[in-house]
Every structure is written in C-alpha cells, then in structure tokens.
Design an enzyme around this catalytic site. Structure first.
Site, PDB file in Angstrom:
ATOM      1  CG  HIS A  40      -2.044   1.035   1.306  1.00 34.15           C
ATOM      2  ND1 HIS A  40      -2.788   1.357   0.285  1.00 34.15           N
ATOM      3  CD2 HIS A  40      -2.144   1.956   2.150  1.00 34.15           C
ATOM      4  CE1 HIS A  40      -3.551   2.287   0.348  1.00 34.15           C
ATOM      5  NE2 HIS A  40      -3.317   2.683   1.540  1.00 34.15           N
ATOM      6  CD  GLU A  63       1.762  -1.749   3.069  1.00 34.60           C
ATOM      7  OE1 GLU A  63       1.634  -2.610   2.363  1.00 34.60           O
ATOM      8  OE2 GLU A  63       2.142  -0.730   3.000  1.00 34.60           O
ATOM      9  CE  LYS A  76      -1.315   3.786  -2.898  1.00 31.18           C
ATOM     10  NZ  LYS A  76      -1.276   2.247  -2.703  1.00 31.18           N
ATOM     11  CG  HIS A 105      -2.881   7.069  -1.929  1.00 34.44           C
ATOM     12  ND1 HIS A 105      -3.871   5.954  -2.525  1.00 34.44           N
ATOM     13  CD2 HIS A 105      -3.098   6.833  -0.905  1.00 34.44           C
ATOM     14  CE1 HIS A 105      -4.347   5.334  -1.705  1.00 34.44           C
ATOM     15  NE2 HIS A 105      -3.918   5.942  -0.742  1.00 34.44           N
ATOM     16  CG  PHE A 130      -8.850   7.813   5.220  1.00 35.66           C
ATOM     17  CD1 PHE A 130      -7.458   7.437   5.608  1.00 35.66           C
ATOM     18  CD2 PHE A 130      -9.012   9.110   4.880  1.00 35.66           C
ATOM     19  CE1 PHE A 130      -6.288   8.177   5.501  1.00 35.66           C
ATOM     20  CE2 PHE A 130      -7.853  10.039   5.057  1.00 35.66           C
ATOM     21  CZ  PHE A 130      -6.743   9.587   5.256  1.00 35.66           C
TER      22      PHE A 130
END
Length: 414
Positions: free
Chosen positions: A306, A317, A338, A343, A402
């Site tokens: 991520h 992570e 990313k 993102h 989120f």
C-alpha cells in the site's frame, strides 16, 4: 468442495504515467514519476500545490462527446480503462445476447464524483438551486461508473459499487471474483477509479496534514518507506480488469495474465484515518488472502505494498508484513509504486493489480523510487530506485483505506 477458478484475461488503465498498460509498465520500470504542479485548478493558497494528474486525457478518444458530457471525470477514466480491457481480452457483448446476462461489473471508488459536486455547489452558491444541472445527481453518484459500464458494454449480470476509501477497487476485484466463484456469472469487469484532484479534496487533505508539501520537488514528493517522507501525493486514475472463470476463458481460447487466488479483508476497528498501531488488521487481511488461496506464506514472491509515504502507514505495513512472514519478510521484495503514480485513492488497488499481473507475466519487480534515506522502523527490501528481474509466480497486493478497511489480493501464475 472445489470452487471455480477466476482468471484475468484483459487489462486497461489511464493514470498519471500513461494511457495504456504497456506504456504504463515501461514508465514504471524506468522509475518515472507522474507528479507535477497542479494544472486542473489554481492551487494558490494551499499548502500542497502538487499532485499526480492524468495528463492530456481526451475522453472523445473513447466515447462520443455527447456521452462524455454526461459523465464525471472519474467515470470517464474508468470507462476508458474498461474499453482498453475489453479490447485486450478480445471480448464483447451485444444487447440481448444471453451471454451478456452472465456478465457484470463491480467498480470501486473512494469519493465518487467529487469534481461534479464541487462544480455544482458553485452553481448553487452563485445562481441558486434552480440552476443546478439535471445531470448533477447521476454524475455525483459513486455508482455512476458501474452503471455506465453496464449500460454501454451490455452487461446484464450483477452491477454494483464498492466504496471503501483507498481499498475500494481492491474490494471490487475480490468481490467480482467471488461472484464468479459462486457461479452467478462467467465474466466480470472489476476495478475502480478516482478523479479527486480538485480544490475541495486537496483542501481537505491538506488541512489534515496528510499530503507531502515538497512543492519545489514534486517528482521527489512521494517517497514511501524513506525516513524523510512527509505525506502522500494525491493522484488520479483508473484500472479495469476482465475476470473470467477459467473454464470460460479456456473455452474461448483467451490469453490469461494470472489468477485471483486469494482475497482477504479485515477492519482495524481503531480510528477513522489512522492505522491500528502494530499493523494487526493489515496482517489479518494478508493472512486471509493466503488462507483463501490455501497456500503458505513462503509461496509469495513479491508484495506490492500500500506504501502511501505517510509516517504511520509505512511503519504499520512493515510490521504487518513481518507478522505474516516472520524472518522470511526480509527476503521478499516489497515495493510501493505510489512513489511513481501518487495515491489514486479508490483507484489505487485496481491500477496496482495491473502492476501485479504484469510482474507475473514479465518476471520483473518495479521499484520504489525516491528511496534515499533508510528508516530504522522500515527495514525490509523495498526494491530501491531500480526495477529488478526476479522469479515471480505469486504477488500479494495490499490496499488499506480510511475507516480501517484492509484488503489483500493474491495473484498467481496459471
């Protein structure tokens, strides 16, 4: 009981680096960044004035102008990626064709038509409610993209939308695979999008102090796992996959990129924006994907992280990966693309699924660029700055959103 196997036969993407899968892959391996000064609106006054925009996107390359005027930018991005994916899969459905009733779509988004929302709120404030467009509601609906794709590509099976923030399009792929596994359909479009480089969204994220403020160095702003990271770089884009049952794909002689072997989900149940310290929720999602695939952790050859470039996410992570893989975590290449795309929020998981599948097909792991200063709390192999050839038969792709939404997808060679 044996279950139906689900494979990927087509892919498409429109993102800050490219408007096609092949060009995107080439840019990734070259370590290019899609970041730059914001051009979609005037960012004067914002603390962050950079983003990873989709450049030179002309929807009329993909659809008639009259159709594009009825769609939010985010929907147009997904529609374009889906057209690419169908062309890549050499697959199409006709209205009324019985086969079309066995084909559907799941599309994920974090925010939906926020660009239209902002524009129409301006109309409301300046001209009154009677001047709000009759297309405003359809254009701001989070499910507009799924609806438009089902209509325009003649998909009469399940059509639905996942809205789980930055995990949304990973959820879409996993949910679509489950629909095929259950025998409801033979074909599913799965993916997601975001078109949130707007004054409203940038203002909100900037006020949260979530964004990088390297305005003078946009190409170096996204630096996942690096000690000097200072927030994420907002991006926009879309990714779309054609999923089929293995039997259906084989029967029509389709090329196959890989298999959706595992789908894991969990909730942090902790905080609306922050990950749970220690990464327990993320670890459960990863372990869930392995368990769903019925494989051991030592089969994973690459992890597409991520990796948002925020202080909290990258540490948790890393800890989650260590929880699942133990000492072997240090031997697994882990990269955050990313660092190049920014993102893309709800679109991230789908675009990163494209990356995972290309990695399987090409035997190359893309890099984490802008990795210059190691962080003692992030001490894994992040494939710093240069792509790497490797034996890749299994890729785990992480997406965390989120709200505490955690999703992991396991893709394997067929």
């Amino acid at each position: 009981m044996d279950r139906r196997r689900v494979v990927i036969t087509g892919m498409g993407t429109v993102n800050p680096l490219a408007h096609s899968v092949d060009d995107f892959w080439e840019a990734l391996l070259d370590g290019k960044s899609g970041a730059g000064p914001i051009t979609l609106f005037d960012p004067e006054g914002l603390g962050t004035q950079i983003a990873a925009e989709v450049k030179d996107f002309d929807p009329e390359v993909y659809m008639p102008r009259k159709d594009s005027r009825r769609l939010d930018r985010s929907t147009m991005l997904f529609w374009a990626a889906t057209k690419q994916a169908f062309d890549d899969a050499d697959l199409a459905f006709e209205d009324g064709d019985p086969a079309s009733l066995r084909a559907g779509v799941v599309c994920g988004t974090g925010i939906g038509g926020i660009g239209t929302t902002q524009q129409q709120m301006g109309v409301l404030a300046e001209r009154g409610s009677s001047r709000v467009s009759p297309l405003a509601i359809p254009m701001i609906m989070s499910n507009q993209a799924a609806g438009a794709v089902s209509i325009d590509f003649h998909l009469g099976g399940p059509s639905t939308c996942t809205v789980t923030a930055c995990a949304a399009s990973a959820n879409a792929i996993g949910d679509a695979a489950e629909i095929i596994r259950r025998g409801v359909t033979d074909v599913m479009v799965a993916g997601g999008m975001e078109g949130a480089v707007t004054a409203f969204a940038m203002g909100g994220f900037s006020s949260m102090k979530a964004l990088s403020s390297r305005n003078d160095e946009p190409h170096r702003a996204s630096r996942p796992f690096d000690k000097d990271r200072d927030g994420f770089l907002l991006g926009e884009g879309a990714g779309s996959l054609i999923l089929e049952s293995l039997e259906h794909a084989t029967a029509r002689g389709a090329k196959i990129y890989g298999e959706v072997s595992g789908y894991g989900m969990s909730a942090d149940a902790y905080h609306i924006t922050l990950p749970r310290p220690g990464g327990g929720g993320a670890a459960r999602a990863m372990q869930g994907a392995l368990d769903d695939a019925r494989v051991a952790s030592d089969t994973v050859d690459y992890i597409n992280a991520h990796g948002t470039s925020t202080p909290a996410n990258d540490v948790t992570e890393t800890l989650a990966i260590k929880t699942v893989f133990g000492d072997a975590a240090y031997d697994i290449p882990v990269s955050s693309t990313k660092s190049m795309t920014g993102h893309m929020l709800g679109g991230a998981g789908a675009v990163e699924a494209v990356i995972a599948l290309k990695s399987l097909a090409e035997g190359v792991v893309p890099p984490t660029i802008n990795y210059t200063t190691p962080d003692p709390e992030c001490d894994l192999d992040y494939v710093p700055n240069e792509a790497r050839e490797a034996k890749v038969n299994s890729v785990l792709s992480n997406s965390f959103g989120f709200g505490g939404h955690n999703v992991s997808l396991l893709f394997t060679s067929v």
